[in-house]
Design a protein around this motif. Sequence first.
Motif, short mmCIF file in Angstrom:
data_model
loop_
_atom_site.label_atom_id
_atom_site.label_comp_id
_atom_site.label_asym_id
_atom_site.label_seq_id
_atom_site.Cartn_x
_atom_site.Cartn_y
_atom_site.Cartn_z
N LYS A 14 47.17 36.99 26.54
CA LYS A 14 46.88 35.62 27.00
C LYS A 14 47.56 34.58 26.08
CE LYS A 14 42.46 36.70 29.17
NZ LYS A 14 41.00 36.48 29.13
N LEU A 19 55.10 39.72 34.69
CA LEU A 19 55.23 38.34 34.25
C LEU A 19 56.51 38.14 33.43
CD1 LEU A 19 51.53 37.55 33.28
CD2 LEU A 19 52.82 36.56 35.19
N ILE A 68 51.19 34.27 26.90
CA ILE A 68 51.40 33.53 28.15
C ILE A 68 51.30 32.01 27.89
CG2 ILE A 68 50.45 33.07 30.43
CD1 ILE A 68 49.65 36.03 30.51
N GLU A 116 59.60 35.51 34.30
CA GLU A 116 60.06 34.51 33.33
C GLU A 116 61.58 34.63 33.11
OE1 GLU A 116 57.75 35.04 29.87
OE2 GLU A 116 55.93 34.22 30.76
N LYS A 156 54.39 30.74 26.02
CA LYS A 156 55.55 30.62 26.88
C LYS A 156 55.43 29.39 27.80
CE LYS A 156 56.65 35.52 26.89
NZ LYS A 156 56.72 36.74 27.66
#
Length: 542
Positions: A454, A523, A457, A527, A460
């Motif tokens: 988390k 994910l 994330i 990205e 980012k």
Amino acid sequence: FFFLQVLNEKKLQEVDSLWKEFETPEKANKIVKLKHFEKFQDTTEALAASTALVEGKLSKNLKKILKKIVAKDAHEQLAVADAKLGGVIKEKLNLSCIHSPMVTELMRGIRSQIEGLITGLPSREMAAMCLGLAHSLSRYKLKFSPDKVDTMIIQAISLLDDLDKELNNYIMRCREWYGWHFPELGKIITDNLTYCKCVQKVGDRSNFASSDVSDILPEEIEEDVKAAAEISMGTEVSEEDINNIIHLCDQVIEISDFRTQLYDYLKNRMMAIAPNLTIMVGELVGARLIAHAGSLLNLAKHPASTVQLLGAEKALFRALKTKRDTPKFGLIYHASLVGQSNAKNKGKISRMLAAKTALTIRYDALGESTSAEMGAENRLKVETRLRVLEERGIRRISGTGKALAKTDKYQNKSEVKVFDPSGDSTLPVVSKKRKIQEVDEQETEVAVKAKKFKADIKEKAAVEDGEPVKKKKKKKGKEKQAEEETVLSEELPTSPIIEPCCLATRVALLFHSTLFMATFVCLQNTEKKKKKKKKAKDEGED
């Protein structure tokens, strides 16, 4: 009877050279001389005296003569060739008898020079008397009797077999011949003799309607025959043909009657000559065994294994030549006891039956008794053995075969035993507390990974928005992680045992961790794609 006196007893001591003293009649007369001679009145008296001597008994005439000699020369010894006879003489007349190898050699020398020692008898008459006495003695030894002649059995069983073959030929010819005229009769009447009697009495099929054959056929079959005669599909034949067929039927009926008479004769003869053999295997099989061996005496010389295979010689030598299994039975296969057994036990029963049959044959051929008790006892033993094989019972075969085998009383000694699971594995046992701690540590590791995921994330997302990111010192994290790994390595065993409940929990945790990892990879891929698109746009604007 004649008695000889020894003149020179010193020469009798040399047993090995005693035969030289009997080379000529002159030398023999120097050793012994005739003391007493008494002739027989007829051949019957001579035969009675000879049989008594053979059996070791003292006849009346010999007893009288010995009493006369005892009165004169009671102090001398009596040399006898039979030790048993010498014992009887010593017991009844109180005479000292001698029997030794020297006496045997002396008797042999006397027999060789008997004509020179007994004067007044021509050699031709002496030979005739010896021959007649030898024939009479041979008849007595063999117990000659017309009822004991097994030649009649051999001829009777051979004739019986020939009659069976001829009857079969005649009956088949009669059925085929009359079948052209009345073919339906052969299917209605199956018995051959009844068929021939019907044809002999009625003749033409048109006479069945008016003829009465109730003395030959039952009422139902008689009605069927009459109904079939009216609608028969057979051809018409002449009266001469019918006469020849009737004459053939006469021959069949006569031969059948003679066969029945011959069978009764054979049965009576077998019961007279070999009653025990007849009880064991039956009169037909017993007669065939005697005929195959040549005589009852020859059959008695055969061992049980030969008796078992008599009649199967070709199959035996063929099996030996081709190295296959030898046959288990020959003529004895037709015995009733072998026929009663099933296919699995026929070999065993035929072997046992042959062994008992060999004993009964020897008893019939060489024994003096004519009773059939031995055959009945042996048959009972074979039947008992057959019953045991068929029923698979626990009866004892030895003895009478009726006593039950003794069995010990059954006692239940079973013990209830508890299963010890400690021997299933040799791995060290871990306490439940240690296992729970292990699971908790695994859960904390998964939670830490989820928090890191988390945080990455969020980081980012902040980079994309252009916000500054605060980076943590990696050194402290690495030192903390190393400390945690050392603690885990000290607490956890090398190869812990996972029970079913812990295993299910671990499977669930692994599933969640793989799911998190899969989402994390997805994910990262999205990205990267966004970054590529953004670079492509910036390059396009430039």
